[in-house]
Design a protein around this motif. Sequence first.
Motif, short mmCIF file in Angstrom:
data_model
loop_
_atom_site.label_atom_id
_atom_site.label_comp_id
_atom_site.label_asym_id
_atom_site.label_seq_id
_atom_site.Cartn_x
_atom_site.Cartn_y
_atom_site.Cartn_z
N VAL A 144 1.02 31.50 28.55
CA VAL A 144 1.55 30.84 29.74
C VAL A 144 1.01 31.56 30.96
N ASN A 145 0.33 30.82 31.81
CA ASN A 145 -0.24 31.40 33.03
C ASN A 145 -0.41 30.29 34.06
N GLN A 146 -1.05 30.60 35.19
CA GLN A 146 -1.19 29.60 36.24
C GLN A 146 -2.04 28.42 35.80
N ALA A 147 -3.01 28.66 34.93
CA ALA A 147 -3.85 27.56 34.45
C ALA A 147 -3.13 26.72 33.39
N HIS A 148 -2.20 27.34 32.70
CA HIS A 148 -1.44 26.66 31.64
C HIS A 148 0.04 26.96 31.85
N PRO A 149 0.64 26.36 32.86
CA PRO A 149 2.05 26.66 33.16
C PRO A 149 3.00 25.97 32.21
N LEU A 150 4.24 26.46 32.19
CA LEU A 150 5.29 25.72 31.52
C LEU A 150 5.50 24.41 32.27
N LEU A 151 5.60 23.32 31.53
CA LEU A 151 5.95 22.04 32.14
C LEU A 151 7.42 22.11 32.54
N ARG A 152 7.75 21.53 33.67
CA ARG A 152 9.11 21.71 34.18
C ARG A 152 9.55 20.49 34.95
N GLU A 153 10.83 20.12 34.77
CA GLU A 153 11.44 19.12 35.62
C GLU A 153 12.80 19.62 36.07
N GLU A 154 13.11 19.45 37.35
CA GLU A 154 14.30 20.02 37.96
C GLU A 154 15.44 19.00 38.05
N TRP A 155 16.66 19.51 38.00
CA TRP A 155 17.84 18.72 38.36
C TRP A 155 17.81 18.50 39.88
N ARG A 156 18.15 17.29 40.29
CA ARG A 156 18.21 16.99 41.72
C ARG A 156 19.43 16.16 42.02
N ALA A 157 19.99 16.33 43.19
CA ALA A 157 21.10 15.52 43.67
C ALA A 157 20.95 15.43 45.20
N PRO A 158 21.66 14.50 45.83
CA PRO A 158 21.49 14.31 47.28
C PRO A 158 21.77 15.56 48.11
N ASP A 159 22.64 16.47 47.63
CA ASP A 159 22.96 17.65 48.44
C ASP A 159 22.07 18.85 48.10
N CYS A 160 21.01 18.63 47.35
CA CYS A 160 20.07 19.72 47.04
C CYS A 160 19.03 19.85 48.15
N ARG A 161 18.36 20.98 48.19
CA ARG A 161 17.30 21.21 49.17
C ARG A 161 16.06 21.75 48.47
N VAL A 162 14.91 21.34 48.93
CA VAL A 162 13.65 21.84 48.39
C VAL A 162 13.27 23.11 49.15
N THR A 163 13.08 24.20 48.43
CA THR A 163 12.76 25.49 49.03
C THR A 163 11.53 26.08 48.35
N GLU A 164 11.15 27.26 48.83
CA GLU A 164 9.98 27.94 48.24
C GLU A 164 10.26 28.39 46.81
N VAL A 165 11.53 28.54 46.44
CA VAL A 165 11.85 28.99 45.08
C VAL A 165 12.20 27.83 44.16
N GLY A 166 12.08 26.60 44.64
CA GLY A 166 12.39 25.43 43.85
C GLY A 166 13.49 24.62 44.50
N THR A 167 13.94 23.57 43.83
CA THR A 167 15.01 22.73 44.35
C THR A 167 16.34 23.43 44.11
N LEU A 168 17.01 23.81 45.19
CA LEU A 168 18.28 24.52 45.11
C LEU A 168 19.43 23.57 45.45
N CYS A 169 20.49 23.64 44.65
CA CYS A 169 21.65 22.78 44.82
C CYS A 169 22.88 23.64 45.03
N PRO A 170 23.80 23.23 45.90
CA PRO A 170 25.01 24.03 46.15
C PRO A 170 25.74 24.33 44.85
N MET A 171 26.05 25.60 44.62
CA MET A 171 26.59 25.98 43.32
C MET A 171 27.92 25.29 43.03
N ALA A 172 28.85 25.31 43.97
CA ALA A 172 30.19 24.79 43.70
C ALA A 172 30.16 23.31 43.36
N SER A 173 29.47 22.51 44.18
CA SER A 173 29.47 21.06 43.94
C SER A 173 28.67 20.71 42.69
#
Length: 427
Positions: free
Chosen positions: A377-406
């Motif tokens: 696993v490296n930059q040329a062969h990354p892990l395939l990934r799909e993120e959880w998303r919801a309307p109150d999430c935000r796209v950041t440099e570390v990935g899609t972040l969602c409020p923990m409590a909600s």
Amino acid sequence: MNLPRNQISAGLLIACSMWLSALPAHAEAQYQLEKVVELSRHGIRPPTSGNRKEIEAATQRPWTIWTTHDGELTGHGYAAVVNKGRWEGDHYRQLGLLTSDCPQAQEVYVRASPLQRTRATAQALVDGAFPGCGVTVHHVAGEDDPLFQTEAFPATDTDPAQQLAAVTATTGNLVARQQALQPAVQALKSAVCQPGSDCSVFDKPWQIKQSKSGKTYVQGLSVLASMVETLRLGWSENLPADQLAWGNITHSTQITAVLPLLTANYDLSNDVLYTAKKRGSILLNEMIQGVEQGVSPVSDAVPYARWLLFVAHDTNIAMVRTLMGFTWTLPGYTRGNIPPGSSLVFERWRDKQSGERWLHVYFQAQSLDDLRHLQSVNQAHPLLREEWRAPDCRVTEVGTLCPMASTLAKFGQQLDPTAITPISYAP
């Protein structure tokens, strides 16, 4: 809930699926990774003895005998999981979650399902992440863990009548489902049936059945799904061409073409909401409590660790993701597919400026060909990934972040309190 897929741009989906690279220094300045709870599937194995018996009876021919006992992790499967574990260990050191080559006290806790393939997979993960460190893999004595083998315990097993009703309601028009899947059915038949042999299972109408033990399944579809899973595992194992579908499968796209049968089988078994609520609530509850630990009071004895790792089965992941209302489609796979060694991950991040906690939730796996070729696993062969998303999430440099409590509140909406019993952990 997830946003409709048609609202997600292709560029964003690809970026999220393939997101892997080390994060830039300025991203770490705002967000700090505090906690990871990961639920992994075991690695590559031959068919279980039960699967072998049913697929050989259906095709009237013997299937390949692998180098390990049926149902056990292979050497190739071990090596593929080591590759994933090595990357995860390096990744979490870069992010500051782990502080040294060998884990310090309360940095890592691993619990595996007691079967050989899951225990060996857990060992491969820690051998990759922490080589030579002797990290303990915890598991219960015997074959049944209340977290994973939930059909073996009264509180988490399903009521036969209710399960039959739930599967029947979910199935709807079974004739139409079978007709829609004919391209995959015929592709599978061409790959595994000997000309002139009795392969009538491919042509018979599918029917909802219930075993004496109360397990509900779709007769016809379930055995085809077992064939597909065996072929997918054989491809990932890099079996010689003449040992994989008798030389009829030579490219990963042929595996992809039959995977819809696995998706359909998930839809009508472990992804049925009633089944998931009874048998998946206990594990999702532990994951929620694990990610809350240190922030919110919890009543259970979840061991404190920065990286809490559960190693289980695709059935466990399927039931947990159903309760979450989360699914995915990774490149080369079909909707909701759970490849060997793949994992569902909860990451807890803290905004150092505001003190708010956020969750980064995603599913990740290696591609069919990367598993086959034991690709690091490296930059040329990354892990395939799909993120959880919801309307109150935000796209950041570390990935899609969602409020923990909600987000955790959404995940907990489908939990069945009657199916959640106390879990004990070894120190």
